[in-house]
Design a protein around this motif. Structure first.
Motif, short mmCIF file in Angstrom:
data_model
loop_
_atom_site.label_atom_id
_atom_site.label_comp_id
_atom_site.label_asym_id
_atom_site.label_seq_id
_atom_site.Cartn_x
_atom_site.Cartn_y
_atom_site.Cartn_z
N MET A 9 0.84 -1.20 0.00
CA MET A 9 0.00 0.00 0.00
C MET A 9 0.88 1.26 0.00
O MET A 9 0.50 2.28 -0.53
CB MET A 9 -0.87 0.04 1.28
CG MET A 9 -1.87 -1.08 1.32
SD MET A 9 -3.35 -0.58 0.50
CE MET A 9 -4.42 -1.90 1.00
N ASN A 10 2.06 1.20 0.58
CA ASN A 10 2.90 2.38 0.75
C ASN A 10 3.81 2.62 -0.45
O ASN A 10 3.83 3.72 -1.00
CB ASN A 10 3.72 2.22 2.03
CG ASN A 10 4.48 3.48 2.37
OD1 ASN A 10 3.93 4.58 2.32
ND2 ASN A 10 5.76 3.34 2.70
N CYS A 11 4.56 1.59 -0.85
CA CYS A 11 5.57 1.79 -1.91
C CYS A 11 5.23 1.06 -3.19
O CYS A 11 6.00 1.06 -4.13
CB CYS A 11 6.94 1.35 -1.41
SG CYS A 11 7.03 -0.43 -1.11
N LYS A 12 4.04 0.41 -3.25
CA LYS A 12 3.57 -0.32 -4.44
C LYS A 12 4.49 -1.49 -4.79
O LYS A 12 4.55 -1.91 -5.95
CB LYS A 12 3.44 0.62 -5.67
CG LYS A 12 2.62 1.87 -5.42
CD LYS A 12 1.13 1.60 -5.47
CE LYS A 12 0.36 2.86 -5.12
NZ LYS A 12 -0.80 2.60 -4.31
N LYS B 78 7.02 -6.22 8.51
CA LYS B 78 7.34 -4.99 7.76
C LYS B 78 7.50 -5.27 6.28
O LYS B 78 7.84 -6.39 5.88
CB LYS B 78 8.65 -4.39 8.31
CG LYS B 78 8.49 -3.75 9.67
CD LYS B 78 9.82 -3.22 10.17
CE LYS B 78 9.74 -2.77 11.61
NZ LYS B 78 10.90 -3.22 12.39
N CYS B 79 7.26 -4.25 5.45
CA CYS B 79 7.40 -4.38 4.01
C CYS B 79 8.85 -4.70 3.64
O CYS B 79 9.77 -4.11 4.19
CB CYS B 79 6.95 -3.09 3.33
SG CYS B 79 7.29 -3.05 1.56
N ARG B 80 9.04 -5.63 2.66
CA ARG B 80 10.40 -6.02 2.27
C ARG B 80 11.16 -4.84 1.69
O ARG B 80 12.37 -4.70 1.91
CB ARG B 80 10.32 -7.15 1.23
CG ARG B 80 11.67 -7.78 0.90
CD ARG B 80 11.53 -8.86 -0.16
NE ARG B 80 10.73 -9.99 0.27
CZ ARG B 80 11.19 -10.99 1.06
NH1 ARG B 80 12.43 -10.97 1.49
NH2 ARG B 80 10.41 -11.98 1.42
N LYS B 81 10.47 -3.96 0.96
CA LYS B 81 11.16 -2.88 0.25
C LYS B 81 11.34 -1.63 1.12
O LYS B 81 12.45 -1.15 1.30
CB LYS B 81 10.36 -2.52 -1.01
CG LYS B 81 11.18 -1.80 -2.06
CD LYS B 81 10.36 -1.66 -3.34
CE LYS B 81 10.81 -0.42 -4.12
NZ LYS B 81 9.74 0.03 -5.01
N CYS B 82 10.20 -1.13 1.67
CA CYS B 82 10.30 0.17 2.35
C CYS B 82 10.28 0.04 3.88
O CYS B 82 10.39 1.05 4.57
CB CYS B 82 9.17 1.09 1.89
SG CYS B 82 7.54 0.57 2.45
N ARG B 83 10.12 -1.18 4.38
CA ARG B 83 10.16 -1.46 5.82
C ARG B 83 9.01 -0.82 6.61
O ARG B 83 9.07 -0.72 7.83
CB ARG B 83 11.51 -1.04 6.46
CG ARG B 83 12.75 -1.58 5.79
CD ARG B 83 12.80 -3.08 5.66
NE ARG B 83 12.90 -3.79 6.95
CZ ARG B 83 12.60 -5.08 7.09
NH1 ARG B 83 12.16 -5.77 6.07
NH2 ARG B 83 12.73 -5.66 8.26
ZN LIG Z 1 6.59 -0.94 1.07
#
Ligand SMILES: [Zn+2]
Length: 228
Positions: free
Chosen positions: A1-4, A24-29
């Motif tokens: 939802m945050n960094c697509k 946490k998101c793998r990309k943007c944490r």
């Molecule tokens: Zn993310």
């Protein structure tokens, strides 16, 4: 939802992926949230409960094919209902495609029940089934039409339709109507009171689903209680 970030298959392994990523998101944490992990643990728990409380558990253990088909359909319905539960709680609406999917699965479940009943007793209680449809989806459809979607949402009656298909009995449908509203009152009254607003939007899908599962699991006790 945050960094697509596009989720990969290894990001979607139930429970394990969430724990491995520390939520946490793998990309943007950014934090994923607890709804996801709770849903995954919840589905596992509901699968186990479905077996423990299965009304014809002896038939399941005897590997009766029609009963196994019903069990698998019910588990599929639990997955769909869990998504609807979260969707409605988060965004106060339920995707029509999923609602129709739930009805399709429930209709096949109902078909197998009818087949079983004719096979065993040479009959099926159509009157009780039809009254169940009138009590549950019927009432919600009326409320929805009369109030022009201000009292109940447009998805509620379709969800009720899937529930009435699976319960297939007027007493169980009535109990589901009663218990869902009870749970809704108990959960929402303190929240509504604290908001001090005259009109509050309440997502009703989660309460219907909770009431449905409770009535399905306790159906033998309810039917005995009603004297049938
Ligand atoms: Zn993310």
């Amino acid at each position: 939802m945050n960094c697509k970030y596009q989720l990969q298959w290894y990001d979607n392994i139930p429970i394990i992926s969430w724990l491995a990523l520390g939520g946490k998101c793998r990309k943007c944490r950014k934090k994923i949230g607890y709804a996801e992990i709770l849903a995954e643990v919840g589905v596992a728990l509901l699968f186990a409960l479905s077996f423990v409380f299965w009304p014809a558990q002896d038939q399941l253990l005897l590997l009766n094919i029609s009963e196994i088909i019903k069990f698998v359909l019910f588990l599929a319905l639990i997955v769909i209902d869990t998504i609807l539960f979260i969707y409605d709680a988060k965004w106060r609406e339920m995707p029509t495609k999923l609602l129709i999917g739930a009805c399709a699965v429930a209709a096949v479940f109902c078909g197998v029940s009818v087949w079983q009943s004719y096979n065993l007793h040479g009959d099926y209680n159509w009157l009780s089934f039809v009254l169940g449809l009138l009590f549950l989806p019927g009432i919600y459809y009326l409320l929805y039409k009369i109030s022009k979607e201000t009292w109940v949402g447009g998805g509620d009656w379709i969800l009720c339709l899937s529930i009435a298909f699976v319960l297939g009995n007027m007493w169980l449908s009535l109990f589901c109507l009663f218990i869902s509203n009870m749970i809704g009152c108990i959960v929402m009254l303190p929240i509504v009171k604290s908001k001090k607003k005259k009109r509050v939007m309440i997502p009703f899908g989660p309460f219907l689903i909770a009431g449905f599962l409770l009535v399905f699991f306790l159906q033998d006790i309810i039917i005995n209680f009603m004297g049938f």
